[in-house]
Design a protein around this motif. Structure first.
Motif, PDB file in Angstrom:
ATOM      1  N   GLY A  99       0.809  -1.204   0.000  1.00 53.07           N
ATOM      2  CA  GLY A  99       0.000   0.000   0.000  1.00 53.07           C
ATOM      3  C   GLY A  99       0.846   1.258   0.000  1.00 53.07           C
ATOM      4  N   LYS A 152      -0.181   6.001   3.158  1.00 49.46           N
ATOM      5  CA  LYS A 152       0.329   5.754   4.504  1.00 49.46           C
ATOM      6  C   LYS A 152      -0.003   6.906   5.459  1.00 49.46           C
ATOM      7  N   LYS A 163      -5.778   8.504   8.811  1.00 44.45           N
ATOM      8  CA  LYS A 163      -6.819   8.020   9.708  1.00 44.45           C
ATOM      9  C   LYS A 163      -8.146   8.008   8.948  1.00 44.45           C
ATOM     10  N   ARG A 215     -12.532  -2.907   5.213  1.00 41.32           N
ATOM     11  CA  ARG A 215     -11.234  -3.030   5.899  1.00 41.32           C
ATOM     12  C   ARG A 215     -10.175  -3.603   4.953  1.00 41.32           C
ATOM     13  N   THR A 216     -10.545  -4.641   4.226  1.00 42.80           N
ATOM     14  CA  THR A 216      -9.593  -5.305   3.337  1.00 42.80           C
ATOM     15  C   THR A 216      -9.107  -4.372   2.244  1.00 42.80           C
ATOM     16  N   PHE A 272      -9.209  -1.022   1.976  1.00 39.55           N
ATOM     17  CA  PHE A 272      -8.460   0.159   2.395  1.00 39.55           C
ATOM     18  C   PHE A 272      -7.122  -0.210   3.040  1.00 39.55           C
ATOM     19  N   GLU A 273      -7.079  -1.313   3.752  1.00 37.70           N
ATOM     20  CA  GLU A 273      -5.789  -1.773   4.272  1.00 37.70           C
ATOM     21  C   GLU A 273      -4.856  -2.167   3.123  1.00 37.70           C
ATOM     22  N   GLY A 291      -3.002   0.693   2.093  1.00 39.98           N
ATOM     23  CA  GLY A 291      -2.141   1.263   3.124  1.00 39.98           C
ATOM     24  C   GLY A 291      -2.832   1.953   4.280  1.00 39.98           C
ATOM     25  N   ILE A 292      -4.165   2.071   4.242  1.00 38.11           N
ATOM     26  CA  ILE A 292      -4.902   2.747   5.316  1.00 38.11           C
ATOM     27  C   ILE A 292      -5.275   1.701   6.362  1.00 38.11           C
ATOM     28  N   THR A 293      -4.568   1.698   7.478  1.00 40.01           N
ATOM     29  CA  THR A 293      -4.774   0.664   8.499  1.00 40.01           C
ATOM     30  C   THR A 293      -5.442   1.199   9.769  1.00 40.01           C
ATOM     31  N   ASP A 294      -5.441   2.512   9.962  1.00 39.40           N
ATOM     32  CA  ASP A 294      -6.067   3.117  11.137  1.00 39.40           C
ATOM     33  C   ASP A 294      -7.508   3.466  10.782  1.00 39.40           C
ATOM     34  N   ILE A 295      -8.398   2.482  10.936  1.00 37.00           N
ATOM     35  CA  ILE A 295      -9.790   2.618  10.499  1.00 37.00           C
ATOM     36  C   ILE A 295     -10.721   2.423  11.694  1.00 37.00           C
TER      37      ILE A 295
END
Length: 202
Positions: free
Chosen positions: A125, A128, A131, A158-159, A161-162, A165-169
């Motif tokens: 991703g 980075k 939020k 979630r899948t 966007f993670e 690279g977006i992991t703070d969801i």
């Protein structure tokens, strides 16, 4: 100063609950952070085009090799991705349609999930240090063990966007909106409280 991308995807206008909830969150946020800048995108009322053959050909070609018509095929995608990358935070309103997301929002995802722009060819991703808040609205309840197997919305979001690279969801689910007035009002009260609590710490 932060930049917020506020996106609504409901096909409804003034009757949309997800729109009302995202608007509430952004308004409360700006009361605390008046210097922040908000970019608004409405893919529910103003949908983006789906990807087509020209888009696919262009997205897998080197930019210097693109013919004008292929470069033009990526213009909407470029605009949406630039908007996504500039933002520091995302506030997205996403109603559940048929256990998942709307066709309009899927078209938006297909435009922004693009090799060498939001992910690499080896699936890393590129978006980075962001939020994301996703506020969903749902007719029934999909958060408990007896019904969460029908929830193809949160796991998919979630899948995807993670993946870029977006992991703070963070999710706020307003559920049971068609299960009678008492259940509806209770769920909306809980959503309002969740919004108030999150604004203070997000």
């Amino acid at each position: 100063m932060s930049c917020i991308l506020h996106l609504d995807s409901s096909s409804r206008g003034s009757r949309s609950i997800s729109r009302a909830l995202t608007k509430e969150f952004v308004a409360r946020w700006l009361q605390i952070h008046p210097g922040d800048r908000v970019t608004y995108r409405d893919v529910g009322q103003y949908p983006v085009p789906p990807v087509d053959e020209a888009w696919i050909a262009a997205s897998f070609s080197k930019s210097e090799d693109l013919a004008p018509e292929l470069a033009s095929a990526l213009s909407v995608s470029d605009e949406l991705i630039d908007e996504l990358l500039i933002a520091d935070r995302y506030v997205f309103g996403i109603p559940m349609y048929n256990f998942s997301i709307s066709a309009n929002f899927k078209a938006y995802i297909d435009q922004i999930v693009r090799v060498n722009r939001t992910f690499t060819s080896d699936w890393q991703g590129l978006v980075k240090n962001k939020k994301m808040l996703i506020i969903t609205t749902r007719g029934g309840s999909y958060s408990d063990a007896s019904s969460n197997q029908l929830d193809f919305q949160e796991p998919y979001l979630r899948t995807v966007f993670e993946f870029i690279g977006i992991t703070d969801i963070t999710f706020i689910h307003a559920e049971n909106l068609t299960m009678g007035d008492e259940s509806r009002q209770q769920s909306l009260r809980e959503a309002h409280i969740a919004i108030q609590n999150l604004v203070a710490i997000w």
